[in-house]
Scaffold this motif. Structure first.
Motif, PDB file in Angstrom:
ATOM      1  N   TRP A 107       0.835  -1.201   0.000  1.00 45.76           N
ATOM      2  CA  TRP A 107       0.000   0.000   0.000  1.00 45.76           C
ATOM      3  C   TRP A 107       0.875   1.259   0.000  1.00 45.76           C
ATOM      4  N   SER A 111       0.564   4.103  -2.768  1.00 41.61           N
ATOM      5  CA  SER A 111       0.247   5.482  -2.395  1.00 41.61           C
ATOM      6  C   SER A 111       1.277   6.471  -2.940  1.00 41.61           C
ATOM      7  N   VAL A 112       2.534   6.047  -3.049  1.00 41.62           N
ATOM      8  CA  VAL A 112       3.552   6.916  -3.658  1.00 41.62           C
ATOM      9  C   VAL A 112       3.184   7.206  -5.103  1.00 41.62           C
ATOM     10  N   ASP A 113       2.813   6.167  -5.845  1.00 40.94           N
ATOM     11  CA  ASP A 113       2.444   6.368  -7.248  1.00 40.94           C
ATOM     12  C   ASP A 113       1.078   7.024  -7.392  1.00 40.94           C
ATOM     13  N   LEU A 114       0.216   6.846  -6.424  1.00 42.32           N
ATOM     14  CA  LEU A 114      -1.088   7.508  -6.455  1.00 42.32           C
ATOM     15  C   LEU A 114      -0.914   9.021  -6.347  1.00 42.32           C
ATOM     16  N   ASP A 115       0.003   9.447  -5.472  1.00 36.92           N
ATOM     17  CA  ASP A 115       0.292  10.870  -5.316  1.00 36.92           C
ATOM     18  C   ASP A 115       1.071  11.423  -6.508  1.00 36.92           C
ATOM     19  N   GLY A 116       1.952  10.596  -7.090  1.00 36.55           N
ATOM     20  CA  GLY A 116       2.808  11.055  -8.184  1.00 36.55           C
ATOM     21  C   GLY A 116       2.101  11.143  -9.524  1.00 36.55           C
ATOM     22  N   GLY A 117       1.115  10.300  -9.749  1.00 37.98           N
ATOM     23  CA  GLY A 117       0.364  10.333 -11.002  1.00 37.98           C
ATOM     24  C   GLY A 117       1.097   9.765 -12.203  1.00 37.98           C
ATOM     25  N   TRP A 127      -0.253   3.238 -10.181  1.00 39.59           N
ATOM     26  CA  TRP A 127      -0.876   2.804  -8.925  1.00 39.59           C
ATOM     27  C   TRP A 127      -1.903   1.707  -9.173  1.00 39.59           C
TER      28      TRP A 127
END
Length: 179
Positions: A107, A111-117, A127
């Protein structure tokens, strides 16, 4: 087993089957195109790597569901029945704890890739592609806990040939080799 659980198992098996078929077909097409035309689809190799991760996670999830995961039980079979049960519970709960930790850290990755896009080479968000890690490990943790308190689906001490050539009885060695 209830109907919805049976339906869920069929759905899991169906998705896994479709993913493996896509994996084999796309890998074969890539090989063919490279040999015949000197190149393939630019997006296929990263997509294949993603499919391998998804297939591995779903396959591991199915293995835990069916109690066919890798287990080192060589010492366990020499214990008395009560101790075997206790050791089985402890080892499966330990595996559940490891899977829960991997879900937690998975997770964190998502979440890192979710924030980074960031997006993959084939256009999907990273993500989304990585989401199988926390979901898969989380579900495996739950299944390991359920398996810990369920009746084992296999008989400890059976070797692979006996499992592959099940004749309905355990070979004690007196009858000759299993066929």
């Amino acid at each position: 087993m209830t109907n919805w659980v049976r339906w869920l198992h069929r759905l899991e098996n169906g998705v896994l089957t479709v993913l493996v078929l896509i994996l084999v077909a796309l890998a074969g097409a890539q090989i063919f195109m490279r040999n015949v035309f000197g190149g393939g689809f630019s997006w296929a190799d990263p997509f294949l790597r993603t499919l391998v991760v998804w297939t591995a996670m779903l396959g591991a999830l199915a293995a835990v569901r069916d109690d066919k995961h890798i287990a080192v039980d060589v010492l366990q079979r020499f214990l008395p029945a009560g101790a075997q049960r206790a050791v089985r519970i402890l080892t499966l709960l330990f595996a559940a704890g490891i899977c829960a930790a991997l879900a937690w850290y998975g997770w964190g990755l998502v979440s890192v890739d979710l924030d980074g896009g960031a997006k993959s080479d084939f256009g999907l968000p990273n993500w989304l592609l990585e989401s199988i890690l926390p979901v898969g490990f989380g579900l495996m943790a739950v299944r390991f806990v359920l398996r810990a308190f369920a009746t084992p689906a296999h008989v400890p001490g059976l070797s692979a040939p006996e499992l592959l050539h099940d004749t309905g009885c355990v070979n004690t060695g007196d009858e000759g080799p299993a066929r």
